[in-house]
Scaffold this motif. Structure first.
Motif, PDB file in Angstrom:
ATOM      1  N   LYS A 125       0.826  -1.209   0.000  1.00  0.00           N
ATOM      2  CA  LYS A 125       0.000   0.000   0.000  1.00  0.00           C
ATOM      3  C   LYS A 125       0.856   1.252   0.000  1.00  0.00           C
ATOM      4  CE  LYS A 125      -3.828   2.187   2.489  1.00  0.00           C
ATOM      5  NZ  LYS A 125      -4.756   2.057   3.654  1.00  0.00           N
ATOM      6  N   ALA A 126       1.929   1.250   0.790  1.00  0.00           N
ATOM      7  CA  ALA A 126       2.827   2.405   0.823  1.00  0.00           C
ATOM      8  C   ALA A 126       3.473   2.624  -0.541  1.00  0.00           C
ATOM      9  CB  ALA A 126       3.901   2.206   1.893  1.00  0.00           C
ATOM     10  N   CYS A 127       3.888   1.534  -1.195  1.00  0.00           N
ATOM     11  CA  CYS A 127       4.488   1.662  -2.525  1.00  0.00           C
ATOM     12  C   CYS A 127       3.496   2.232  -3.529  1.00  0.00           C
ATOM     13  CB  CYS A 127       4.981   0.295  -3.008  1.00  0.00           C
ATOM     14  SG  CYS A 127       6.383  -0.382  -2.096  1.00  0.00           S
ATOM     15  N   VAL A 128       2.270   1.729  -3.511  1.00  0.00           N
ATOM     16  CA  VAL A 128       1.252   2.198  -4.450  1.00  0.00           C
ATOM     17  C   VAL A 128       0.977   3.674  -4.242  1.00  0.00           C
ATOM     18  CG1 VAL A 128      -1.190   1.998  -5.065  1.00  0.00           C
ATOM     19  CG2 VAL A 128       0.194  -0.067  -4.775  1.00  0.00           C
ATOM     20  N   HIS A 129       0.869   4.099  -2.994  1.00  0.00           N
ATOM     21  CA  HIS A 129       0.561   5.501  -2.708  1.00  0.00           C
ATOM     22  C   HIS A 129       1.719   6.427  -3.067  1.00  0.00           C
ATOM     23  CE1 HIS A 129      -2.985   4.808   0.285  1.00  0.00           C
ATOM     24  NE2 HIS A 129      -3.176   4.262  -0.900  1.00  0.00           N
ATOM     25  N   LEU A 163      -2.611   0.058 -10.451  1.00  0.00           N
ATOM     26  CA  LEU A 163      -2.554  -0.025 -11.917  1.00  0.00           C
ATOM     27  C   LEU A 163      -3.743   0.692 -12.549  1.00  0.00           C
ATOM     28  CD1 LEU A 163      -1.482  -3.774 -12.214  1.00  0.00           C
ATOM     29  CD2 LEU A 163      -0.042  -1.766 -12.644  1.00  0.00           C
ATOM     30  N   ALA A 164      -4.891   0.633 -11.889  1.00  0.00           N
ATOM     31  CA  ALA A 164      -6.069   1.337 -12.406  1.00  0.00           C
ATOM     32  C   ALA A 164      -5.844   2.840 -12.416  1.00  0.00           C
ATOM     33  CB  ALA A 164      -7.294   0.985 -11.563  1.00  0.00           C
ATOM     34  N   ALA A 165      -5.130   3.348 -11.426  1.00  0.00           N
ATOM     35  CA  ALA A 165      -4.922   4.791 -11.326  1.00  0.00           C
ATOM     36  C   ALA A 165      -4.137   5.338 -12.510  1.00  0.00           C
ATOM     37  CB  ALA A 165      -4.194   5.123 -10.018  1.00  0.00           C
ATOM     38  N   VAL A 166      -3.268   4.518 -13.099  1.00  0.00           N
ATOM     39  CA  VAL A 166      -2.489   4.967 -14.263  1.00  0.00           C
ATOM     40  C   VAL A 166      -3.032   4.388 -15.567  1.00  0.00           C
ATOM     41  CG1 VAL A 166      -0.394   5.343 -12.916  1.00  0.00           C
ATOM     42  CG2 VAL A 166      -0.798   3.098 -13.958  1.00  0.00           C
ATOM     43  N   GLY A 167      -4.178   3.698 -15.489  1.00  0.00           N
ATOM     44  CA  GLY A 167      -4.796   3.166 -16.696  1.00  0.00           C
ATOM     45  C   GLY A 167      -4.033   2.028 -17.353  1.00  0.00           C
ATOM     46  N   ASP A 168      -3.324   1.244 -16.548  1.00  0.00           N
ATOM     47  CA  ASP A 168      -2.546   0.131 -17.109  1.00  0.00           C
ATOM     48  C   ASP A 168      -3.414  -1.123 -17.116  1.00  0.00           C
ATOM     49  OD1 ASP A 168      -0.708  -1.697 -17.951  1.00  0.00           O
ATOM     50  OD2 ASP A 168       0.879  -1.065 -16.575  1.00  0.00           O
ATOM     51  N   VAL A 169      -4.270  -1.230 -18.114  1.00  0.00           N
ATOM     52  CA  VAL A 169      -5.212  -2.351 -18.205  1.00  0.00           C
ATOM     53  C   VAL A 169      -4.474  -3.660 -18.486  1.00  0.00           C
ATOM     54  CG1 VAL A 169      -7.200  -3.252 -19.457  1.00  0.00           C
ATOM     55  CG2 VAL A 169      -7.062  -0.813 -18.933  1.00  0.00           C
ATOM     56  N   ALA A 170      -3.445  -3.619 -19.312  1.00  0.00           N
ATOM     57  CA  ALA A 170      -2.728  -4.846 -19.691  1.00  0.00           C
ATOM     58  C   ALA A 170      -2.082  -5.504 -18.473  1.00  0.00           C
ATOM     59  CB  ALA A 170      -1.674  -4.521 -20.748  1.00  0.00           C
ATOM     60  N   ALA A 193     -11.573  -2.124  -8.944  1.00  0.00           N
ATOM     61  CA  ALA A 193     -10.267  -1.716  -9.463  1.00  0.00           C
ATOM     62  C   ALA A 193     -10.194  -1.916 -10.971  1.00  0.00           C
ATOM     63  CB  ALA A 193      -9.158  -2.500  -8.760  1.00  0.00           C
ATOM     64  N   ILE A 194     -10.672  -3.064 -11.459  1.00  0.00           N
ATOM     65  CA  ILE A 194     -10.606  -3.325 -12.896  1.00  0.00           C
ATOM     66  C   ILE A 194     -11.514  -2.367 -13.660  1.00  0.00           C
ATOM     67  CG2 ILE A 194     -11.153  -5.048 -14.667  1.00  0.00           C
ATOM     68  CD1 ILE A 194     -10.158  -7.185 -12.739  1.00  0.00           C
ATOM     69  N   VAL A 195     -12.698  -2.099 -13.127  1.00  0.00           N
ATOM     70  CA  VAL A 195     -13.606  -1.146 -13.774  1.00  0.00           C
ATOM     71  C   VAL A 195     -12.990   0.247 -13.793  1.00  0.00           C
ATOM     72  CG1 VAL A 195     -15.817   0.045 -13.517  1.00  0.00           C
ATOM     73  CG2 VAL A 195     -15.708  -2.438 -13.305  1.00  0.00           C
ATOM     74  N   LEU A 199     -12.364   2.624 -17.065  1.00  0.00           N
ATOM     75  CA  LEU A 199     -12.941   3.966 -17.167  1.00  0.00           C
ATOM     76  C   LEU A 199     -11.855   5.021 -17.327  1.00  0.00           C
ATOM     77  CD1 LEU A 199     -15.783   3.832 -14.469  1.00  0.00           C
ATOM     78  CD2 LEU A 199     -15.994   3.584 -16.947  1.00  0.00           C
ATOM     79  N   ASN A 200     -10.709   4.804 -16.699  1.00  0.00           N
ATOM     80  CA  ASN A 200      -9.633   5.791 -16.796  1.00  0.00           C
ATOM     81  C   ASN A 200      -9.043   5.871 -18.197  1.00  0.00           C
ATOM     82  OD1 ASN A 200      -9.728   6.782 -14.205  1.00  0.00           O
ATOM     83  ND2 ASN A 200      -8.183   5.405 -13.395  1.00  0.00           N
ATOM     84  N   VAL A 201      -9.170   4.803 -18.970  1.00  0.00           N
ATOM     85  CA  VAL A 201      -8.685   4.851 -20.354  1.00  0.00           C
ATOM     86  C   VAL A 201      -9.824   5.112 -21.334  1.00  0.00           C
ATOM     87  CG1 VAL A 201      -6.703   3.390 -19.880  1.00  0.00           C
ATOM     88  CG2 VAL A 201      -8.842   2.339 -20.638  1.00  0.00           C
ATOM     89  N   GLY A 202     -11.031   5.333 -20.822  1.00  0.00           N
ATOM     90  CA  GLY A 202     -12.160   5.690 -21.673  1.00  0.00           C
ATOM     91  C   GLY A 202     -12.895   4.522 -22.291  1.00  0.00           C
ATOM     92  N   ASP A 203     -12.618   3.300 -21.859  1.00  0.00           N
ATOM     93  CA  ASP A 203     -13.296   2.138 -22.423  1.00  0.00           C
ATOM     94  C   ASP A 203     -14.535   1.828 -21.587  1.00  0.00           C
ATOM     95  OD1 ASP A 203     -13.970  -0.051 -23.883  1.00  0.00           O
ATOM     96  OD2 ASP A 203     -12.032  -1.064 -23.710  1.00  0.00           O
TER      97      ASP A 203
END
Length: 301
Positions: A125-129, A163-170, A193-195, A199-203
């Motif tokens: 969590k600390a790394c992600v934040h 990963l969702a925060a930066v739109g890294d769907v792959a 998280a997946i949704v 949404l962050n990439v517009g799909d």
């Protein structure tokens, strides 16, 4: 048309409210149309995406295998994980890892302490934040297996959220597969998280489909706010067909009944979803009206 304040008009000159939501009044000056005066116009709320993507070095799928150069050391390139592991990347993050190392080594005169899954999740969590997604993934992929500690749903949900925060769907798809390979079932926060990543990439259409797939394949739903978020994105982008497709899915949830294969946790989730007033017809009609659209009897089963 020039917008005027309806409150400034005398009481007997104010147009009658239609009772619809939202509402605003516009003044039409003479010459702009056949009739002039005040008229009711429904407001349409629209969403415009910020088309600027995060920098490539923040997205693991784009940073994979690339060398990055520091302004203070332009001649020596390093991979992203190496950069994130440097103390200068984040002083608070370096302190957190140093404290965990001291606990494991008994550096303060105490017996060595083995970190449990909750401790490793705190590091993830600390790394992600701090934006250190590569280091968070390294904790999950390397550090925890080396220590003999099995990750849980929270471990993967934290990674998926970052990963969702930066739109890294792959990369999110890759870690979702790892989650299933560990024998873990997706939970509501996994779906959220997946949704969010889609949404962050517009799909938006994929987000609509993903929720239905999770429900049909894994017996899980996202938190109710995700339902309304998807509808808001569809309506604000004029994707009325997708919005109504999601309304049809919500109606299926209204009429759902449990069987012998459903566990108590899922039954409780479904019952709470069915009781949620924000997902009932009056609330859905109000939401559509806010975006200047209408749900009719033909849109309901």
């Amino acid at each position: 048309m020039v917008r005027q304040s309806i409150a400034a008009l005398p009481e007997d000159e104010r147009p009658a409210s239609t009772g619809k939501m939202p509402q605003d009044w516009f003044y039409v000056p003479p010459g702009l149309s056949n009739e002039s005066g005040y008229s009711y116009q429904p407001l349409k709320v629209k969403l415009k995406y910020n088309t600027s993507a995060p920098p490539a070095y923040k997205v693991p799928a784009q940073a994979r295998g690339r060398l990055f150069f520091s302004p203070t050391d332009p001649d020596n390139g390093k991979f992203k994980l190496e950069r994130e592991s440097e103390p200068e990347y984040s002083i608070p993050l370096a302190a957190a890892f140093s404290f965990c190392d001291s606990l494991q080594q008994g550096a303060c005169g105490h017996q060595p302490v083995d970190l449990d899954v909750g401790s490793y999740n705190a590091l993830i969590k600390a790394c992600v934040h701090r934006g250190a997604l590569w280091r968070a993934m390294d904790v999950l992929d390397t550090v925890m297996p080396t220590s003999g500690c099995e990750p849980n749903n929270i471990s993967f949900d934290l990674i998926l959220g970052g990963l969702a925060a930066v739109g890294d769907v792959a990369t999110a798809q890759e870690y979702f597969r790892k989650m299933l390979n560990h024998g873990l079932r997706p939970d509501p926060f996994t779906v959220r998280a997946i949704v969010d990543g889609l949404l962050n990439v517009g799909d938006v259409a994929a987000a609509v489909t993903v929720v239905q797939d999770f429900f049909n394949q894994h017996d899980v739903l996202p938190p109710y706010m995700t339902h309304t978020k998807i509808l808001e994105f569809c309506l604000a982008r004029d994707m009325i067909h997708e919005a109504k497709r999601y309304v049809y899915f919500i109606q299926q949830l209204w009429y759902w009944q449990p069987n012998n294969y459903h566990d108590e946790r899922f039954v409780d989730l479904m019952r709470s979803t069915q009781r949620n007033t924000q997902l009932q017809r009056p609330a859905l009609e109000k939401l559509f009206a806010y975006f200047g659209e209408e749900l009719t009897d033909a849109d309901f089963l």
